[in-house]
Design a protein around this motif. Structure first.
Motif, PDB file in Angstrom:
ATOM      1  N   ARG A  19       1.713  -2.795  -9.377  1.00  0.00           N
ATOM      2  CA  ARG A  19       1.717  -1.744 -10.186  1.00  0.00           C
ATOM      3  C   ARG A  19       3.069  -1.389 -11.285  1.00  0.00           C
ATOM      4  O   ARG A  19       3.916  -1.912 -10.683  1.00  0.00           O
ATOM      5  CB  ARG A  19       1.525  -0.276  -9.420  1.00  0.00           C
ATOM      6  N   ASN A  20       2.750  -1.017 -12.444  1.00  0.00           N
ATOM      7  CA  ASN A  20       3.830  -0.557 -13.162  1.00  0.00           C
ATOM      8  C   ASN A  20       5.066  -1.507 -13.519  1.00  0.00           C
ATOM      9  O   ASN A  20       6.127  -1.501 -13.206  1.00  0.00           O
ATOM     10  CB  ASN A  20       4.712   0.841 -12.509  1.00  0.00           C
ATOM     11  N   ASP A  21       4.381  -2.742 -13.550  1.00  0.00           N
ATOM     12  CA  ASP A  21       5.302  -4.038 -13.580  1.00  0.00           C
ATOM     13  C   ASP A  21       6.257  -4.155 -14.749  1.00  0.00           C
ATOM     14  O   ASP A  21       7.336  -4.673 -14.648  1.00  0.00           O
ATOM     15  CB  ASP A  21       4.441  -5.157 -13.715  1.00  0.00           C
TER      16      ASP A  21
ATOM     17  N   ILE B 223      18.322  -0.247  -4.578  1.00  0.00           N
ATOM     18  CA  ILE B 223      16.968  -1.028  -4.096  1.00  0.00           C
ATOM     19  C   ILE B 223      15.694   0.084  -4.743  1.00  0.00           C
ATOM     20  O   ILE B 223      15.857   1.250  -4.488  1.00  0.00           O
ATOM     21  CB  ILE B 223      16.735  -1.167  -2.683  1.00  0.00           C
ATOM     22  N   ARG B 224      14.914  -0.568  -5.430  1.00  0.00           N
ATOM     23  CA  ARG B 224      13.760  -0.009  -5.630  1.00  0.00           C
ATOM     24  C   ARG B 224      12.579  -0.420  -5.236  1.00  0.00           C
ATOM     25  O   ARG B 224      12.260  -1.395  -5.042  1.00  0.00           O
ATOM     26  CB  ARG B 224      13.397   0.004  -7.484  1.00  0.00           C
ATOM     27  N   VAL B 225      11.918   0.475  -4.411  1.00  0.00           N
ATOM     28  CA  VAL B 225      10.450   0.121  -3.884  1.00  0.00           C
ATOM     29  C   VAL B 225       9.513   0.638  -4.439  1.00  0.00           C
ATOM     30  O   VAL B 225       9.203   1.869  -5.203  1.00  0.00           O
ATOM     31  CB  VAL B 225      10.719   1.088  -2.180  1.00  0.00           C
TER      32      VAL B 225
ATOM     33  N   GLU C 195       0.778  -1.068   0.092  1.00  0.00           N
ATOM     34  CA  GLU C 195      -0.019   0.142   0.141  1.00  0.00           C
ATOM     35  C   GLU C 195       0.917   1.320   0.015  1.00  0.00           C
ATOM     36  O   GLU C 195       2.029   1.295   0.330  1.00  0.00           O
ATOM     37  CB  GLU C 195      -0.864   0.103   1.053  1.00  0.00           C
ATOM     38  N   GLU C 196       0.188   2.278  -0.485  1.00  0.00           N
ATOM     39  CA  GLU C 196       0.956   3.685  -0.746  1.00  0.00           C
ATOM     40  C   GLU C 196       1.479   4.223   0.952  1.00  0.00           C
ATOM     41  O   GLU C 196       2.588   4.675   0.967  1.00  0.00           O
ATOM     42  CB  GLU C 196       0.121   4.694  -1.108  1.00  0.00           C
TER      43      GLU C 196
ATOM     44  N   LEU D 125      10.552   7.456  -8.567  1.00  0.00           N
ATOM     45  CA  LEU D 125      10.054   6.488  -9.480  1.00  0.00           C
ATOM     46  C   LEU D 125       8.598   6.589  -9.712  1.00  0.00           C
ATOM     47  O   LEU D 125       7.668   7.214  -8.882  1.00  0.00           O
ATOM     48  CB  LEU D 125      10.097   4.992  -9.128  1.00  0.00           C
ATOM     49  N   GLU D 126       7.933   6.211 -10.758  1.00  0.00           N
ATOM     50  CA  GLU D 126       6.659   6.411 -11.077  1.00  0.00           C
ATOM     51  C   GLU D 126       5.546   5.802  -9.992  1.00  0.00           C
ATOM     52  O   GLU D 126       4.748   6.478  -9.652  1.00  0.00           O
ATOM     53  CB  GLU D 126       6.124   5.732 -12.341  1.00  0.00           C
ATOM     54  N   CYS D 127       5.986   4.806  -9.331  1.00  0.00           N
ATOM     55  CA  CYS D 127       5.117   4.200  -8.294  1.00  0.00           C
ATOM     56  C   CYS D 127       5.775   3.769  -7.052  1.00  0.00           C
ATOM     57  O   CYS D 127       5.539   2.905  -6.582  1.00  0.00           O
ATOM     58  CB  CYS D 127       4.435   2.824  -8.909  1.00  0.00           C
ATOM     59  N   GLY D 128       6.797   4.570  -6.881  1.00  0.00           N
ATOM     60  CA  GLY D 128       7.751   4.413  -5.820  1.00  0.00           C
ATOM     61  C   GLY D 128       8.984   5.183  -5.524  1.00  0.00           C
ATOM     62  O   GLY D 128       8.996   6.318  -6.186  1.00  0.00           O
TER      63      GLY D 128
END
Length: 285
Positions: free
Chosen positions: A281-283, A274-276, A239-240, A260-263
């Protein structure tokens, strides 16, 4: 033990991205030996996965130098298959097309180990049911004993592809200092320590899993990676609000973040990215 700063119980590892000077061999290896399906081919990136889930990105940069033996980074990417039959199928593919580096029974899981053409470590494993795991004072008891390969072969499925329910179960990293890495992954990111083998290794997870991240200094790596190897890996959150809370912890600990677009993206003390990202979303970005 769950702390106020722990990640949500259903946090998990998402995609792993590898950087290579020439991606052709790597893509063929992860397709034919590991059994992943090619999901997309772009000018610089090929993605592979299982079912409709993307698990791996192979980025090409012709100027990328081979990883030096002193550099930190990836120890292995661990693909978790959902059954012993699927693990047996992986064993058959490896025996037919590649070289098995090792095979271990870790009590909580059964695992096969190999290396890709660029020297990146790969684990393919299957968990035992969680009610069979042993714990002691909040720590998961993991052992290492020989794996019954012939028993695994006897139950192998006969498919050339990996099971569509496969995920990246964990990533195992080579770091320069266990205590520095612990401060980041436990106290800042919020994973819980599940196996403590300091000063040489540490395993951490969310939700009581045996580990989502492994850390070790077994090969005495000391310099940040500067070429081929691990480009980044993802932590997926449900969740956000969880993403916002983690970002606040990261920034409060004086780590820089990139939107990033979704994190967001952050680098650990060894400059491992590390990308969170929000789960689901945005797979493909």
């Amino acid at each position: 033990m769950t702390r106020a700063t722990s990640l949500p119980a259903d946090a998990r590892i998402g995609r792993v991205a590898l950087l290579a000077a020439d991606r052709t061999e790597l893509v063929e290896f992860y397709r034919d030996v590991v059994g992943l399906e090619v999901h997309s081919r772009g000018a610089e990136t090929t993605t592979l996965g299982a079912g409709d889930r993307t698990l791996l990105a192979v980025d090409e940069a012709q100027a990328a130098s081979p990883r030096h033996q002193t550099e930190t980074g990836l120890y292995h990417t661990a693909f978790r298959v959902p059954s012993r039959e699927a693990l047996g199928g992986a064993l058959e593919r490896i025996r037919a097309q590649w070289t098995l580096d090792g095979a271990s029974d870790h009590d909580v899981s059964e695992a096969l180990y190999l290396s890709d053409p660029a020297g990146n470590g790969v684990e393919i494993y299957c968990d035992r049911p969680r009610d069979q795991w042993q714990t002691n004072d909040g720590m998961v008891q993991m052992g290492t004993s020989p794996l019954d390969l012939e028993g695994l072969k006897a139950v192998a499925d006969d498919t050339d592809s990996i099971d569509p329910e496969t995920t990246v179960g964990h990533v195992h990293l080579e770091v320069s200092d266990i205590e520095d890495a612990r401060k980041f992954y436990e106290r800042t990111i919020g994973f819980d320590v599940t196996v403590d083998l300091e000063p040489s290794a540490l395993f951490l997870a969310a939700g009581g899993y045996h580990h989502h991240v492994g850390l070790n200094t077994w090969n005495n790596r000391s310099a940040p990676a500067s070429g081929s190897g691990l480009a980044w890996f993802e932590i997926l959150l449900p969740e956000e609000a969880a993403i916002s809370a983690l970002r606040e912890r990261v920034e409060s600990a004086d780590y820089s973040v990139t939107d990033l677009e979704c994190g967001f993206e952050v680098t650990d003390p060894d400059e491992i990215a590390i990308r969170v990202r929000l789960e689901g979303r945005n797979d493909e970005s």
